[in-house]
Design an enzyme around this catalytic site. Structure first.
Site, PDB file in Angstrom:
ATOM      1  N   ASP B   6       0.859  -1.187   0.000  1.00 54.10           N
ATOM      2  CA  ASP B   6       0.000   0.000   0.000  1.00 54.10           C
ATOM      3  C   ASP B   6       0.895   1.238   0.000  1.00 54.10           C
ATOM      4  OD1 ASP B   6      -2.304   1.582   0.067  1.00 54.10           O
ATOM      5  OD2 ASP B   6      -2.357   1.646   2.246  1.00 54.10           O
ATOM      6  N   SER B   7       0.330   2.364  -0.416  1.00 56.19           N
ATOM      7  CA  SER B   7       1.124   3.596  -0.397  1.00 56.19           C
ATOM      8  C   SER B   7       1.460   3.999   1.042  1.00 56.19           C
ATOM      9  CB  SER B   7       0.367   4.727  -1.089  1.00 56.19           C
ATOM     10  OG  SER B   7      -0.866   4.941  -0.447  1.00 56.19           O
ATOM     11  N   CYS B  69      -3.556  -1.022  -2.221  1.00 57.53           N
ATOM     12  CA  CYS B  69      -3.764   0.398  -2.539  1.00 57.53           C
ATOM     13  C   CYS B  69      -4.712   0.525  -3.729  1.00 57.53           C
ATOM     14  CB  CYS B  69      -2.418   1.028  -2.874  1.00 57.53           C
ATOM     15  SG  CYS B  69      -2.519   2.731  -3.410  1.00 57.53           S
ATOM     16  N   GLU B 148      -6.383  10.580   9.153  1.00 61.05           N
ATOM     17  CA  GLU B 148      -5.030  10.693   9.695  1.00 61.05           C
ATOM     18  C   GLU B 148      -4.941  11.748  10.804  1.00 61.05           C
ATOM     19  OE1 GLU B 148      -2.067  10.483   6.549  1.00 61.05           O
ATOM     20  OE2 GLU B 148      -2.524   8.335   6.620  1.00 61.05           O
ATOM     21  N   CYS B 180     -11.038   2.919  -0.821  1.00 61.14           N
ATOM     22  CA  CYS B 180      -9.755   3.381  -0.271  1.00 61.14           C
ATOM     23  C   CYS B 180      -9.569   2.701   1.079  1.00 61.14           C
ATOM     24  CB  CYS B 180      -9.768   4.907  -0.102  1.00 61.14           C
ATOM     25  SG  CYS B 180      -8.298   5.561   0.722  1.00 61.14           S
ATOM     26  N   HIS B 182      -8.397   3.648   3.766  1.00 60.30           N
ATOM     27  CA  HIS B 182      -8.663   4.445   4.967  1.00 60.30           C
ATOM     28  C   HIS B 182     -10.149   4.475   5.342  1.00 60.30           C
ATOM     29  CE1 HIS B 182      -4.616   5.945   4.579  1.00 60.30           C
ATOM     30  NE2 HIS B 182      -4.747   6.730   5.622  1.00 60.30           N
TER      31      HIS B 182
END
Lengths: 260, 260
Positions: B6-7, B69, B148, B180, B182
């Site tokens: 993943d990034s 990702c 984040e 995504c 997240h």
């Protein structure tokens, strides 16, 4: 020839001020758009990337390098100065001096990315000039994404700013230093929240002014005005973003790749 | 040995699901934290970085690579498959199949980063399976920074989600695919906004389930459970973030650097 470095396109606000304040000059701009943002990275990585960027500008014959990136200036300035034999002007000093000229109560707020605030650089630089000044600093990591979403006058951005700025109201600061190249775009909203009771210091403007007085700048031969932009990635929204920060489109844009 | 790429750290939500669903296995995780996020980058750069990451995992003897990702899966999957002789499982297929199983009205929404949505990959993959399905896709770039910032149950995040999700209400979707890594952390808020009238499909969960049925996986020799995390940068907030995504701390974390 002036070299300007930022992690992304935000440093174009500094270029805009340089163009406004100075006689025609050639400007090389390097934006590390493939690896931005720097504000959430570790010190080690920020140092490494900043050095690579400065070496890139030096190879292309920049005579002065301006670190427009607050995260890079906070974390990597001494490191890069020890490695590169060019005058390097950082964005911190100029902003600090401008804030000290404005404050009356000596209670100054600073907002910036996590890396900038965590480094404690602003506090140190302020204390070098004036031991009596009180610095209240806070990381405001959502502001860059909000600007990049284009929500510059959006009510959500105003709400986020209210949350981020509340502690500064409680601390009764009289001056707020914008410690990131993206933040000048939010100046209007920030002024509204403080009901014009706090002086807002825009580092980009302060930095551009400080360059005029910089001795090496005076030695630079003036030439035809030109702005060349080197980016490690050209984001699809580039034109829109460039226009937001710069107010115009540059003469030349090139994608480049750096060795790590 | 499974390699997960993943990034950033968001792909740890996939690791969490793999660990929950599978017998003990060795997992290598590569997160390109020095250069994240990918979601705002150009296709060219995403391809280059994804290939470097997969080569890294291959060298360390991964037998299957999972592209956790979404931006990399959307943009770079075919490119990486053409360059690397390992089975590569992407996060798109699994999510699409899961969404098709859930939908009744065949009106499906997709949210993701700018790169993911711009690529049009989700639409193409959905249409491959079912020509009649209607896909409404929207980039939601503020969600990653909000997660984040730790504002997972924050009223600002709920307001931003309301703005982002309004078009999906108007389009009367019955299923929303979280495009995504997240976004699963925002599942609760998203459900509230749709008042439980829309089925939320979490790609991380769907992806982990699809790996169990993957033939190459069955051939992998089971060993002692182990999770090794390689990151191109170790952010200071790493432990907090890892715990958010993974629910625990990994066995080993190493910082590595990739040649560009």
């Amino acid at each position: 020839m002036i070299g300007v470095f930022d992690s992304g396109l935000g440093g174009l606000t500094v270029v805009k001020e340089i163009k406004r304040l100075m006689p025609p000059i050639k400007i090389l701009y390097f934006g590390d758009t493939a690896r931005l943002p720097y504000g959430e990275k570790s010190e080690e990585i920020i140092k490494k990337y900043t050095l690579a960027a400065c070496n890139f500008l030096k190879k292309r014959k920049a005579k002065v390098i301006i670190l427009a990136c607050h995260s890079a200036s906070s974390v990597a300035l001494n490191y890069v100065r020890s490695k590169i034999s060019l005058p390097i002007i950082d964005v911190i000093q100029a902003g600090v001096k401008a804030a000290l000229e404005k404050t009356k109560t000596k209670r100054i707020g600073v907002i910036g990315t996590r890396a900038t605030i965590r480094s404690g650089t602003y506090e140190r630089v302020f204390k070098n000039y004036d031991k009596e000044v009180e610095i209240i600093a806070r990381a405001t990591p959502l502001l860059v994404p909000l600007v990049e979403e284009g929500w510059i006058n959006h009510y959500i951005t105003k709400e986020v700013l209210k949350i981020y700025l509340q502690p500064f109201k409680e601390e009764k600061i009289d001056t707020l230093l914008l410690g990131c190249t993206h933040y000048p775009l939010l100046k209007k909203l920030i002024k509204e929240i403080f009901q014009n009771k706090v002086t807002i210091v825009d580092s980009s403007e302060a930095l551009a002014k400080s360059i005029i007085n910089f001795s090496s700048y005076k030695k630079i031969k003036k030439r035809k005005e030109e702005l060349i932009i080197y980016l490690t990635d050209i984001p699809p929204e580039f034109e829109k973003i460039a226009r937001n920060f710069l107010g115009l489109l540059p003469d030349k844009i090139m994608r480049v790749s750096l060795r790590e």
